[in-house]
Design a protein around this motif. Structure first.
Motif, PDB file in Angstrom:
ATOM      1  N   LEU A   1       0.813  -1.236  -0.012  1.00 65.30           N
ATOM      2  CA  LEU A   1       0.029   0.015   0.030  1.00 65.30           C
ATOM      3  C   LEU A   1       0.960   1.328   0.077  1.00 65.30           C
ATOM      4  N   VAL A   2       1.983   1.171   0.691  1.00 66.70           N
ATOM      5  CA  VAL A   2       2.704   2.379   0.862  1.00 66.70           C
ATOM      6  C   VAL A   2       3.751   2.395  -0.384  1.00 66.70           C
ATOM      7  N   GLY A   3       4.184   1.413  -0.816  1.00 68.11           N
ATOM      8  CA  GLY A   3       5.229   1.433  -1.847  1.00 68.11           C
ATOM      9  C   GLY A   3       6.404   2.469  -1.476  1.00 68.11           C
ATOM     10  N   ASP A   4       6.678   3.309  -2.595  1.00 70.16           N
ATOM     11  CA  ASP A   4       7.945   4.201  -2.134  1.00 70.16           C
ATOM     12  C   ASP A   4       7.075   5.851  -2.213  1.00 70.16           C
ATOM     13  N   ARG A   5       5.896   5.738  -1.662  1.00 69.03           N
ATOM     14  CA  ARG A   5       5.163   7.101  -1.991  1.00 69.03           C
ATOM     15  C   ARG A   5       5.134   7.909  -0.829  1.00 69.03           C
ATOM     16  N   ALA A   6       5.660   7.584   0.260  1.00 71.41           N
ATOM     17  CA  ALA A   6       5.607   8.212   1.786  1.00 71.41           C
ATOM     18  C   ALA A   6       5.883   9.631   1.534  1.00 71.41           C
ATOM     19  N   ASP A   7       7.195  10.003   0.995  1.00 69.68           N
ATOM     20  CA  ASP A   7       7.732  11.023   0.993  1.00 69.68           C
ATOM     21  C   ASP A   7       6.712  12.012   0.187  1.00 69.68           C
TER      22      ASP A   7
ATOM     23  N   LEU B   1       2.785  16.251  -0.063  1.00 73.68           N
ATOM     24  CA  LEU B   1       1.424  16.657  -0.463  1.00 73.68           C
ATOM     25  C   LEU B   1       0.584  17.089   0.668  1.00 73.68           C
ATOM     26  N   GLY B   2       0.914  16.546   1.962  1.00 76.00           N
ATOM     27  CA  GLY B   2       0.118  16.487   3.019  1.00 76.00           C
ATOM     28  C   GLY B   2      -1.046  15.962   3.188  1.00 76.00           C
ATOM     29  N   ARG B   3      -0.990  14.657   2.263  1.00 72.05           N
ATOM     30  CA  ARG B   3      -2.169  13.890   2.201  1.00 72.05           C
ATOM     31  C   ARG B   3      -1.897  12.393   1.616  1.00 72.05           C
ATOM     32  N   ILE B   4      -2.570  11.429   2.436  1.00 66.78           N
ATOM     33  CA  ILE B   4      -2.428   9.874   1.613  1.00 66.78           C
ATOM     34  C   ILE B   4      -3.622   9.941   0.727  1.00 66.78           C
ATOM     35  N   PRO B   5      -3.509   9.375  -0.459  1.00 64.81           N
ATOM     36  CA  PRO B   5      -4.455   9.172  -1.237  1.00 64.81           C
ATOM     37  C   PRO B   5      -5.870   8.471  -0.500  1.00 64.81           C
ATOM     38  N   GLU B   6      -6.976   9.067  -0.733  1.00 63.19           N
ATOM     39  CA  GLU B   6      -8.214   8.282   0.133  1.00 63.19           C
ATOM     40  C   GLU B   6      -8.122   6.833  -0.089  1.00 63.19           C
TER      41      GLU B   6
ATOM     42  N   ARG C   1      -8.728   3.922   2.903  1.00 64.26           N
ATOM     43  CA  ARG C   1      -9.927   3.252   2.720  1.00 64.26           C
ATOM     44  C   ARG C   1      -9.603   1.670   2.580  1.00 64.26           C
ATOM     45  N   GLU C   2      -8.547   1.629   1.795  1.00 62.14           N
ATOM     46  CA  GLU C   2      -8.073   0.120   1.560  1.00 62.14           C
ATOM     47  C   GLU C   2      -7.407  -0.392   2.916  1.00 62.14           C
ATOM     48  N   ALA C   3      -6.507   0.496   3.492  1.00 58.47           N
ATOM     49  CA  ALA C   3      -5.838  -0.251   4.762  1.00 58.47           C
ATOM     50  C   ALA C   3      -6.978  -0.512   5.807  1.00 58.47           C
ATOM     51  N   SER C   4      -7.888   0.307   5.754  1.00 57.55           N
ATOM     52  CA  SER C   4      -9.298   0.053   7.110  1.00 57.55           C
ATOM     53  C   SER C   4      -9.822  -1.145   6.481  1.00 57.55           C
ATOM     54  N   ARG C   5     -10.178  -1.385   5.176  1.00 55.13           N
ATOM     55  CA  ARG C   5     -10.841  -2.507   4.635  1.00 55.13           C
ATOM     56  C   ARG C   5     -10.219  -3.705   4.938  1.00 55.13           C
ATOM     57  N   ARG C   6      -9.013  -3.503   4.927  1.00 55.48           N
ATOM     58  CA  ARG C   6      -8.040  -4.769   5.150  1.00 55.48           C
ATOM     59  C   ARG C   6      -7.825  -5.175   6.566  1.00 55.48           C
TER      60      ARG C   6
ATOM     61  N   THR D   1     -22.171  -3.376  15.926  1.00 52.82           N
ATOM     62  CA  THR D   1     -22.619  -1.988  15.152  1.00 52.82           C
ATOM     63  C   THR D   1     -21.068  -1.656  14.542  1.00 52.82           C
ATOM     64  N   PHE D   2     -20.306  -1.024  15.311  1.00 53.12           N
ATOM     65  CA  PHE D   2     -19.245  -0.196  15.205  1.00 53.12           C
ATOM     66  C   PHE D   2     -17.758  -0.967  14.651  1.00 53.12           C
ATOM     67  N   LEU D   3     -17.545  -2.141  15.295  1.00 55.60           N
ATOM     68  CA  LEU D   3     -16.290  -2.586  15.005  1.00 55.60           C
ATOM     69  C   LEU D   3     -16.153  -3.153  13.515  1.00 55.60           C
ATOM     70  N   PRO D   4     -17.158  -3.803  13.125  1.00 50.94           N
ATOM     71  CA  PRO D   4     -16.965  -4.087  11.518  1.00 50.94           C
ATOM     72  C   PRO D   4     -16.901  -2.922  10.554  1.00 50.94           C
ATOM     73  N   ARG D   5     -17.387  -1.645  11.191  1.00 50.19           N
ATOM     74  CA  ARG D   5     -17.105  -0.519  10.233  1.00 50.19           C
ATOM     75  C   ARG D   5     -15.675  -0.097  10.333  1.00 50.19           C
ATOM     76  N   LEU D   6     -15.010  -0.405  11.478  1.00 42.97           N
ATOM     77  CA  LEU D   6     -13.723  -0.005  11.504  1.00 42.97           C
ATOM     78  C   LEU D   6     -12.632  -1.111  11.214  1.00 42.97           C
ATOM     79  N   THR D   7     -13.054  -2.088  10.667  1.00 40.51           N
ATOM     80  CA  THR D   7     -12.389  -3.253   9.978  1.00 40.51           C
ATOM     81  C   THR D   7     -12.852  -3.203   8.536  1.00 40.51           C
ATOM     82  N   GLY D   8     -13.580  -2.373   8.035  1.00 36.49           N
ATOM     83  CA  GLY D   8     -14.449  -2.515   6.733  1.00 36.49           C
ATOM     84  C   GLY D   8     -14.242  -1.408   6.005  1.00 36.49           C
ATOM     85  N   GLY D   9     -13.373  -0.482   6.025  1.00 32.28           N
ATOM     86  CA  GLY D   9     -13.228   0.719   5.158  1.00 32.28           C
ATOM     87  C   GLY D   9     -13.574   1.968   5.992  1.00 32.28           C
ATOM     88  N   GLU D  10     -14.068   2.128   7.036  1.00 28.39           N
ATOM     89  CA  GLU D  10     -14.373   3.532   7.399  1.00 28.39           C
ATOM     90  C   GLU D  10     -13.183   3.829   8.205  1.00 28.39           C
TER      91      GLU D  10
END
Ligand code: FAD
Length: 365
Positions: A11-17, A22-27, A31-36, A96-105
């Motif tokens: 997910l990070v590859g060589d893009r951290a710098d 940019l001051g931003r991780i692509p959305e 989302r993918e990090a959360s979804r996984r 209610t809430f935990l599956p949302r936190l492991t599911g992309g939110e």
């Protein structure tokens, strides 16, 4: 852990710098990090999580810290919020809430206010029950991840005690104002949050409402401190790798930098810093996994040691890389800025010292 590590590396590859500048991780990455389930990997499989223990989640967090402290900061917040739901939420709230936190939110944790930094007893955010509703009024600052967040775990006063309420960022009365130009962890989505008489169904109030603030906050912070500590162990690893690589290759005065004894001393000190930070993290995680009464103190100690070593280690790395590392866009320059902020959050160095001294006094005759 190996699969989760590989997923983070991918997910990070060589893009951290690039994200830092940019001051931003692509959305989609967030989302993918959360979804996984990578942002709160201690949540169990029954809620869609990886169910790692503290030690394995620590290794994963260190790996994230070595790649990108902004993403690691999101892991810290999401894990703190998930732990708070697990600890204080009802069975229904967990379902209610935990599956949302492991599911992309994405979720941020909001304690700090303009007048309540180290001293959270000065919190002015008011949470109150009004029939079937809960009402929230106040302002929060520096909420990590808030710029990406779907939810915020907002801490506030509740009668004579305190409470945490899960606030959707799109609820009427919520305004999220992205923080411009933080010194470090620049892509972590820090934001100020204004809550103008926000009204939500009472089911958003976590079960522990009315408990003492110290108990609610300390529980969340214990997770947060350990997560930051492991993240700092990762910063140290990345600095050690960059420094040894450079010291082997760069030749001055007819030999590689590594063969100059004053540079060798930097390498030795970085090695010690990385190992000491790691050992403290491992011990604190072992305490967490055993449910030991020492867990609170050991997480403070780990965070204190690891953040200070990360500050020293990143400074040494910049020193050895010199002009090569002294610009934005270089991992050691990023580490230098990120590490310093780790001495401020989840209980600053000074607050940690006070807690450790209190512990020493309570243990001695
Ligand atoms: P102050 O409390 O004003 O302290 C100023 C200085 O005085 C510090 O050095 C402190 O250690 C020292 N000090 C304070 N009290 C004492 C004392 N009794 N004895 C000795 N020294 C003392 N907040 C959130 O709620 N959610 C987040 O997600 C979040 N993320 C953050 C991310 C970053 C990168 C940063 C920098 C901050 C974040 N914060 C967040 C805010 C953070 O929790 C506060 O900055 C922290 O609690 C310190 O508060 P303060 O900045 O107001 O400093």
């Amino acid at each position: 852990v190996a699969a989760a590590r590989a997923a983070l590396t991918e997910l990070v590859g060589d893009r951290a710098d690039e994200w830092d500048r940019l001051g931003r991780i692509p959305e989609p990455v967030v989302r993918e990090a959360s979804r996984r389930g990578l942002l709160c990997a201690q949540v169990g499989p029954e809620y869609g999580g990886a169910g790692l223990d503290s030690r394995d989640n620590g290794e994963l967090t260190a790996h994230a810290g070595s790649l990108c402290s902004s993403l690691r900061s999101l892991m810290t917040s999401q894990g703190m919020a998930a732990w708070t739901v697990q600890r204080f939420g009802s069975a229904e709230q967990r379902r209610t809430f935990l599956p949302r936190l492991t599911g992309g939110e994405v979720v941020g944790v909001a304690f700090s206010e303009p007048e309540a930094g180290s001293d959270l007893s000065r919190m002015g955010t008011e949470i109150r029950r009004d029939g079937d509703e809960v009402r929230i009024r106040g302002s929060k600052i520096w909420t990590t991840g808030a710029a990406y967040a779907d939810l915020l775990a907002v801490f506030g006063t509740f009668g004579d005690g305190a409470a945490v309420v899960l606030v959707p960022t799109d609820a009427p009365g919520v305004r999220v104002e992205r923080l411009a130009d933080p010194m470090g962890c620049r892509a972590a989505g820090h934001a100020d949050v204004h809550l103008d008489d926000v009204r939500l169904p009472a089911g958003r109030l976590l079960g522990g409402a009315g408990m003492p603030l110290a108990m609610l906050a300390t529980s969340a912070l214990t997770y947060g401190r350990l997560s930051v500590a492991w993240g700092c162990a990762g910063i140290l690893r990345a600095c050690l790798d960059a420094t040894t690589r450079h010291a082997r290759r760069r030749v001055q005065f007819g030999k590689p930098l590594a063969e100059h004894q004053l540079i060798a001393r930097h390498l030795a000190e970085l090695t010690v810093g990385e190992q000491v930070a790691r050992r403290c993290c491992e011990f604190a995680s072992a305490c967490w996994d055993e449910g030991s009464p020492q867990t609170g103190t050991q997480t403070v100690l780990a965070k204190y040691v690891a953040s200070r070593e990360a500050v020293k280690g990143a400074a040494a790395a910049v020193q050895v890389l010199a002009s090569r590392g002294a610009r934005d866009g270089h991992p050691v320059a990023r580490a230098y800025r990120d590490a310093k902020l780790m001495e401020i959050i989840e209980g600053s160095t000074e607050i940690s010292q006070l807690l450790l001294a209190e512990h020493a006094l309570s243990e001695s005759m």
